[in-house]
Design an enzyme around this catalytic site. Structure first.
Site, PDB file in Angstrom:
ATOM      1  N   ASP A   1      -3.518  -0.545  -3.798  1.00  0.00           N
ATOM      2  CA  ASP A   1      -2.684  -0.594  -5.003  1.00  0.00           C
ATOM      3  C   ASP A   1      -1.690  -1.746  -4.863  1.00  0.00           C
ATOM      4  O   ASP A   1      -0.818  -1.699  -3.986  1.00  0.00           O
ATOM      5  CB  ASP A   1      -1.911   0.712  -5.184  1.00  0.00           C
TER       6      ASP A   1
ATOM      7  N   LYS B   1      -3.061   0.445 -13.370  1.00  0.00           N
ATOM      8  CA  LYS B   1      -2.097   1.488 -13.031  1.00  0.00           C
ATOM      9  C   LYS B   1      -0.785   1.175 -13.726  1.00  0.00           C
ATOM     10  O   LYS B   1      -0.371   0.017 -13.813  1.00  0.00           O
ATOM     11  CB  LYS B   1      -1.930   1.542 -11.509  1.00  0.00           C
TER      12      LYS B   1
ATOM     13  N   LYS C   1      -4.907   4.665 -13.986  1.00  0.00           N
ATOM     14  CA  LYS C   1      -4.054   5.522 -13.168  1.00  0.00           C
ATOM     15  C   LYS C   1      -2.648   5.533 -13.735  1.00  0.00           C
ATOM     16  O   LYS C   1      -2.031   4.488 -13.937  1.00  0.00           O
ATOM     17  CB  LYS C   1      -4.027   5.029 -11.722  1.00  0.00           C
TER      18      LYS C   1
END
Length: 307
Positions: A153, A216, A252
């Protein structure tokens, strides 16, 4: 010169594949229209999704996260052990999707984790600010993968974004994607800093065409966390990208997703925008630390504090 005019001129100067994708995009940039669309989705569909079966699915989408300054090999090992024991104590429920930690703890999780199907995710690339040398970002990602990370990430470089240096921004994402080898790269847009539908759409397109495997919302650190409006724009952009390229990219939500109601709201938006093909933990995740116990409590009908 207005900011919008400056932005449009900068976009026209970016590499062709990005400029063409942005020019061709039909995703709305109207913040009011986005808010109205989200409200309509929730008004019409929230209640049908607010049930135990959905709670169980949502539990299986959690990236169980510890990102504290006080994290240590011992504390991360205990954190991982709770995931191991979950299957013994709750055999009828699916486990979390992943354990998310700082990159220096990837080896700890890899050593302690005993259950199959749970991925190891690491934040990387100078998380949460993305403010360090590109060489360090790539090295950090490479080391995390070498030590056992399945997923990485990273945070989109907001400095490059607001300077409109889109070429450097995209090159940096692409380099980190390469450094993940066979792993999956989640690009955190930090939607609370981007704020507008225009910026979130633009950052989504740049990330997608740079190789992101997931979009995300947020780090949950410096700026406001996930919002349903940001999720809607990101999901619409993912849908459009899939229709053009045939490549399925995940979504996400992270940063403040703590209650069962929060989780069901994100589920409802993604289900209505992207459809049932995205309702798997391969393509839908919730980054959380508090949500796991709250969902377990909702499933059990009484308070549960396993994690």
């Amino acid at each position: 010169m207005s900011q919008d005019k400056e932005m449009n001129e900068s976009e026209a100067q970016m590499p062709d594949k990005y400029a063409q994708a942005i020019a061709a995009s039909k995703v709305t940039e109207d913040d009011k229209a986005v808010a109205e669309a989200v409200k309509k989705i929730l008004d019409e569909h929230f209640d049908e999704n607010n049930n135990t079966e959905v709670y169980k699915f949502l539990f299986n989408t959690i990236d169980l996260t510890t990102l504290k300054s006080t994290d240590s090999p011992e504390s991360v090992a205990r954190f991982t052990e709770a995931v191991n024991t979950f299957e013994e104590l709750f055999p009828s429920l699916p486990n979390v999707a992943a354990i998310c930690v700082y990159p220096n703890f990837a080896a700890v999780v890899r050593t302690v984790l005993e259950v199959s199907g749970v991925k190891i995710a690491c934040v990387s690339g100078g998380f949460p600010s993305s403010q360090t040398f590109e060489e360090i970002k790539i090295a950090e990602t490479s080391l995390a993968v070498a030590n056992g990370a399945d997923e990485i990430d990273i945070v989109l470089n907001l400095g490059y974004f607001f300077d409109r240096d889109y070429e450097s921004l995209c090159d940096e994402i692409a380099e980190q994607k390469e450094a993940t080898r066979d792993g999956r790269l989640k690009v955190i847009l930090e939607s609370g800093a981007l704020r507008t539908a225009h910026n979130i759409k633009l950052a989504s397109i740049l990330s997608l065409y740079s190789g992101a495997d997931f979009l995300k919302t947020s780090t949950g650190k410096e700026y406001p966390g996930a919002s349903l409006e940001a999720a809607y724009i990101m999901a619409q952009t993912i849908k459009e990208y899939y229709e053009k390229t045939g490549r399925r990219v995940g979504f996400k939500a992270a940063g403040g997703v703590a209650t069962t109601e929060d989780a069901v709201q994100y589920y409802t938006v993604i289900k209505e925008v992207l459809g049932k093909d995205w309702l798997t933990n391969e393509y839908f995740r919730l980054g959380a630390s508090r949500l796991a116990n709250n969902l377990l409590s909702s499933i059990a009908g009484h308070e549960v504090k396993h994690f």
